[in-house]
Design a protein around this motif. Structure first.
Motif, PDB file in Angstrom:
ATOM      1  N   UNK A  58     -70.582  27.441  20.161  1.00 32.15           N
ATOM      2  CA  UNK A  58     -71.021  26.309  20.880  1.00 32.15           C
ATOM      3  C   UNK A  58     -71.367  25.418  19.712  1.00 32.15           C
ATOM      4  N   UNK A  59     -72.651  25.803  19.007  1.00 32.61           N
ATOM      5  CA  UNK A  59     -73.234  24.953  17.805  1.00 32.61           C
ATOM      6  C   UNK A  59     -71.996  24.473  16.860  1.00 32.61           C
ATOM      7  N   UNK A  60     -71.091  25.447  16.320  1.00 33.69           N
ATOM      8  CA  UNK A  60     -70.154  25.059  15.569  1.00 33.69           C
ATOM      9  C   UNK A  60     -68.664  24.483  16.016  1.00 33.69           C
ATOM     10  N   UNK A  61     -68.699  24.154  17.477  1.00 32.37           N
ATOM     11  CA  UNK A  61     -67.574  23.653  17.796  1.00 32.37           C
ATOM     12  C   UNK A  61     -67.149  22.494  17.211  1.00 32.37           C
ATOM     13  N   UNK A  62     -67.773  21.356  16.604  1.00 30.41           N
ATOM     14  CA  UNK A  62     -67.344  20.102  15.878  1.00 30.41           C
ATOM     15  C   UNK A  62     -66.677  20.608  14.479  1.00 30.41           C
ATOM     16  N   UNK A  63     -67.041  21.996  14.205  1.00 26.69           N
ATOM     17  CA  UNK A  63     -66.490  22.158  12.975  1.00 26.69           C
ATOM     18  C   UNK A  63     -65.280  23.072  13.001  1.00 26.69           C
ATOM     19  N   UNK A  64     -64.767  23.514  14.209  1.00 29.14           N
ATOM     20  CA  UNK A  64     -63.481  24.465  14.237  1.00 29.14           C
ATOM     21  C   UNK A  64     -62.173  23.730  13.680  1.00 29.14           C
ATOM     22  N   UNK A  65     -62.084  22.377  13.968  1.00 26.79           N
ATOM     23  CA  UNK A  65     -60.918  22.079  13.425  1.00 26.79           C
ATOM     24  C   UNK A  65     -60.954  22.000  11.805  1.00 26.79           C
ATOM     25  N   UNK A  66     -62.133  21.812  11.067  1.00 25.42           N
ATOM     26  CA  UNK A  66     -62.143  21.845   9.678  1.00 25.42           C
ATOM     27  C   UNK A  66     -61.684  23.516   9.285  1.00 25.42           C
ATOM     28  N   UNK A  67     -62.486  24.284  10.152  1.00 26.92           N
ATOM     29  CA  UNK A  67     -62.126  25.773   9.702  1.00 26.92           C
ATOM     30  C   UNK A  67     -60.668  26.182  10.136  1.00 26.92           C
ATOM     31  N   UNK A  68     -59.863  25.512  10.951  1.00 28.49           N
ATOM     32  CA  UNK A  68     -58.541  25.618  11.104  1.00 28.49           C
ATOM     33  C   UNK A  68     -57.741  25.150  10.038  1.00 28.49           C
ATOM     34  N   UNK A  69     -58.057  24.014   9.353  1.00 26.02           N
ATOM     35  CA  UNK A  69     -57.430  23.473   8.351  1.00 26.02           C
ATOM     36  C   UNK A  69     -57.677  24.164   6.963  1.00 26.02           C
ATOM     37  N   UNK A  70     -58.753  24.893   6.898  1.00 27.03           N
ATOM     38  CA  UNK A  70     -59.019  25.715   5.908  1.00 27.03           C
ATOM     39  C   UNK A  70     -58.150  26.972   5.517  1.00 27.03           C
ATOM     40  N   UNK A  71     -57.234  26.920   4.537  1.00 26.65           N
ATOM     41  CA  UNK A  71     -56.328  28.111   4.573  1.00 26.65           C
ATOM     42  C   UNK A  71     -57.118  29.575   4.600  1.00 26.65           C
ATOM     43  N   UNK A  72     -58.420  29.382   3.790  1.00 27.43           N
ATOM     44  CA  UNK A  72     -58.987  30.801   3.937  1.00 27.43           C
ATOM     45  C   UNK A  72     -59.682  31.085   5.304  1.00 27.43           C
TER      46      UNK A  72
END
Length: 96
Positions: A58-72
């Protein structure tokens, strides 16, 4: 006297805007995939997520799109098991 009041209000508004923008910048800077470490066992084994995992998701929810765009990171965040963990925690899967 009215001129002084107007200037004081304008300065107060400017300070509020600056503080709010600083808070948003600080909030945006908290994206750190290692914060999701409490979810690692659930995402790899398929076991139910812990309360700590859900809290971090829940804390990292705003970051999930960034993680999905990161190939690693994409392979971990986009896996069927990770999607199940996100859903179990009540976090909507991001539509990036």
């Amino acid at each position: 006297m009215k001129k002084f009041s107007f200037v004081a209000v304008a300065v107060m508004v400017a300070v509020v805007v600056l503080v709010a923008s600083e808070a948003q910048m600080a909030e945006a800077a908290t994206c750190n995939p290692t914060e999701l470490s409490p979810c690692l066992s659930s995402m790899t084994s398929g076991s139910p997520p812990s309360a700590a995992c859900c809290s971090k998701l829940k804390e990292q929810k705003p970051c999930l799109c960034g993680y999905l765009k990161n190939p690693n990171m994409k392979q971990y965040v986009n896996s069927p098991t990770a999607r199940k963990v996100v859903s179990s925690c009540g976090v909507p899967y991001p539509q990036c």
